[in-house]
Design an enzyme around this catalytic site. Structure first.
Site, mmCIF file in Angstrom:
data_model
loop_
_atom_site.group_PDB
_atom_site.id
_atom_site.type_symbol
_atom_site.label_atom_id
_atom_site.label_comp_id
_atom_site.label_asym_id
_atom_site.label_seq_id
_atom_site.Cartn_x
_atom_site.Cartn_y
_atom_site.Cartn_z
ATOM 1 N N GLU A 294 -8.709 -39.949 3.712
ATOM 2 C CA GLU A 294 -9.190 -40.571 4.940
ATOM 3 C C GLU A 294 -8.468 -39.988 6.146
ATOM 4 O O GLU A 294 -7.254 -39.792 6.126
ATOM 5 C CB GLU A 294 -8.960 -42.076 4.898
ATOM 6 C CG GLU A 294 -9.532 -42.763 6.131
ATOM 7 C CD GLU A 294 -9.467 -44.278 6.043
ATOM 8 O OE1 GLU A 294 -8.496 -44.783 5.476
ATOM 9 O OE2 GLU A 294 -10.390 -44.934 6.549
ATOM 10 N N HIS B 22 -7.867 -41.086 9.729
ATOM 11 C CA HIS B 22 -7.974 -42.382 10.403
ATOM 12 C C HIS B 22 -7.171 -42.337 11.688
ATOM 13 O O HIS B 22 -6.090 -41.761 11.738
ATOM 14 C CB HIS B 22 -7.397 -43.447 9.452
ATOM 15 C CG HIS B 22 -7.698 -44.848 9.833
ATOM 16 N ND1 HIS B 22 -7.081 -45.479 10.878
ATOM 17 C CD2 HIS B 22 -8.555 -45.746 9.290
ATOM 18 C CE1 HIS B 22 -7.547 -46.721 10.960
ATOM 19 N NE2 HIS B 22 -8.436 -46.912 10.022
ATOM 20 N N ASP C 98 -12.810 -41.294 9.496
ATOM 21 C CA ASP C 98 -13.137 -42.666 9.893
ATOM 22 C C ASP C 98 -13.599 -42.608 11.345
ATOM 23 O O ASP C 98 -12.905 -42.022 12.184
ATOM 24 C CB ASP C 98 -11.880 -43.531 9.756
ATOM 25 C CG ASP C 98 -12.103 -44.970 10.203
ATOM 26 O OD1 ASP C 98 -11.947 -45.862 9.360
ATOM 27 O OD2 ASP C 98 -12.395 -45.189 11.401
#
Lengths: 157, 376
Positions: free
Chosen positions: B143, B145, B175
């Protein structure tokens, strides 16, 4: 997260051991959006009517097993507290608590995290004391509940 | 023409699940029946599965039954890394890789194509688990993020590894929060209810807008190598001790300076509020350019869908750029999923039950927006 909903409102009861009222108990949920390995669960800050009840007088009931103290919970390294599940916190106090309303200050300590953190080594040696804010996971503030003693029959009594 | 696919991360339904308004099957049915043809399912293993990591064969059979019954597809399973699990030591990279391998095997049993790891997982752990992913044909997506931007070290090391080895089973899961450029109104109101001054929230918003156009004391500050949690830990240490790693000092000083120059006698909370400006990654759609081949799936993070003025039935999130990145993805021929990931619910959870967010409704509105912007 879900600060006001972590303790079930009608769950505060006295509990019995060896035929005597040994303390009070209440139902809790995990303050996160997921479950965690049970070992990460590090106890509670509980202040009821101005008296603090430390981790050492608490036990925790989950997964259909008898209540365990937090030294035992610490060893449950492969057991999981699922997100959907309610658990019961037991607090030892001779004679339990009185009828009527009680004010509880509450904070859960769960050592879940997003990967490695600067506090890791310290928390292995000295796990944070619940209520200090450290390890409070998704509920960073101490939450205050007003709860009325449920005088129903204690199933374990 | 390539088509972007739509799905939902059940992270979006965390509160609905907490209150047992929708169970796992109910969440799957919601995707199937009410989201204009979305078919992607993303779960967090420790949220959706019972007895993690030991799902029973009966459950796995039931899961596949649901996928068939509701005509949906398991896309991504999000997994975690809690390095204090054993409590008597901090988990080594090897131990973390063992947990990840187990998660990959579990994802395979449930028919997922991708496993998403947290942004903070060291690449060594991903590499150690990679042979299992390759054997089972599962892609590991790290991810990306907020506040990590796409051009930072954490993405580059994945790109380099993939280029050097040719593996087809490692990449990134951006994200959408990386395209957020100002705090959401619901977060600001939450902060104000928790003691923030409205003035400080206004300074925060202005600081964010200044950073977006590259002016002000934070214009050239880059803290792209750390996660939100780590920045916060370091920031609180800095406030207490006046010390921080050199990496952070310039940014932290700027926050203090902005606060001091806009608020007379600022409170500790005022500094914390303005500090939030450091938690946006300043990512632009075109930053995805060279990274397109490495994108495994995308989290459609959002905080608050509101109706667009004078356009009944059409919705937007005013704190996040969706149109720019979706147009970019369309042009670049992205064929993967964007999975709605609603995170605004937490900013209502200090309120009484009847004032909590309606997650199901928010996701429906987000899917309306995605469908419209994708141009289905």
């Amino acid at each position: 997260m879900l600060d006001n909903f972590l303790v079930r409102k009608d769950s505060l009861m006295n509990f019995f051991e060896n035929g005597k009222v040994a303390g009070f108990k209440f139902a809790v949920r995990n303050a996160n959006y997921r479950g965690v390995f049970l070992s990460l669960h590090n106890g509670y800050y509980i202040k009821l009517d101005d008296v603090v009840y430390p981790r050492e007088v608490q036990k925790f009931e989950i997964n259909g097993k008898s209540p365990r103290d937090f030294e035992e919970i610490k060893k449950a390294v492969y057991e999981h507290w699922d997100y959907d599940d309610e658990a019961i916190v037991y607090v030892y106090k001779d004679g339990g608590i009185s009828s009527g309303k009680h004010v509880m200050e509450f904070q859960q300590s769960v050592l879940a995290a997003y990967g490695y953190m600067p506090t890791d080594e310290e928390w292995v040696k000295n796990p944070p004391v619940p209520g200090s804010g450290a390890g409070s996971d998704k509920t960073v503030h101490i939450v205050t509940y007003e709860l009325e003693l449920n005088e129903g029959i204690d199933q374990n009594g | 023409m390539a088509k972007i696919k739509r799905g939902v991360s059940f992270y979006s339904y965390q509160q609905t699940q907490f209150f047992k308004q929708l169970g796992l099957e109910g969440q799957i049915r919601e995707v199937s029946e009410n989201l204009y043809g979305a078919d992607g399912i993303e779960i967090l293993d420790e949220q959706s599965l019972r007895q993690y990591p030991n799902s029973s064969d009966e459950f796995v059979a039931q899961w596949h039954g649901w996928m068939e019954k509701y005509h949906v597809t398991p896309v991504t399973m999000d997994v975690f890394m809690d390095v204090l699990q054993f409590r008597d030591h901090v988990m080594s990279h090897h131990e973390c890789a063992e947990r990840l391998k187990g998660d990959i095997r579990l994802a395979k049993r449930l028919g997922f194509k991708n496993v998403r790891t947290l942004a903070v997982v060291p690449i060594e752990i991903l590499v150690e688990a990679l042979p299992v992913a390759e054997e089972l044909d599962i892609r590991i997506g790290k991810e990306i993020h907020n506040p990590i931007p796409l051009h930072g070290k954490y993405v580059q090391e994945i790109v380099d590894y993939v280029d050097n080895t040719g593996t087809k089973h490692l990449g990134i899961v951006p994200d959408w929060g990386i395209f957020q450029y100002q705090p959401s109104d619901v977060k600001l109101e939450w902060m104000i209810r928790h003691g923030a001054s409205r003035k400080a929230t206004e300074i925060l918003t202005q600081t964010c807008l200044d950073m977006r156009v590259g002016v002000g004391p934070l214009a050239d500050v880059d803290i792209s190598l750390v996660t939100a949690g780590n920045i916060e830990v370091n920031w609180h240490r800095y406030l207490k001790t006046d010390e921080a790693a050199p990496y952070f000092v310039k940014a932290f000083k700027a926050i203090v300076e902005i606060t001091n120059s806009n608020i007379s006698e600022p409170s500790a909370m005022d500094y914390d509020v303005v500090f939030q400006a450091l938690l946006f990654s300043q990512t632009r759609p075109e930053d995805m350019g060279k990274l397109m081949p490495y994108i495994i799936s995308i989290h459609g993070k959002f905080y608050h869908m509101t109706e667009i003025p004078n356009r009944p039935g059409e919705f937007e999130d005013c704190s996040i750029d969706y149109e720019g990145p979706i147009n970019y993805l369309k042009k670049a021929g992205y064929e993967g999923y964007i999975n709605s990931e609603y995170e605004g619910q937490r900013f209502y959870q200090d309120l009484p039950l009847e004032q909590l967010a309606d997650e199901v409704d928010q996701v429906r509105k987000h899917q309306e927006m995605l469908k419209r912007l994708i141009g289905e």
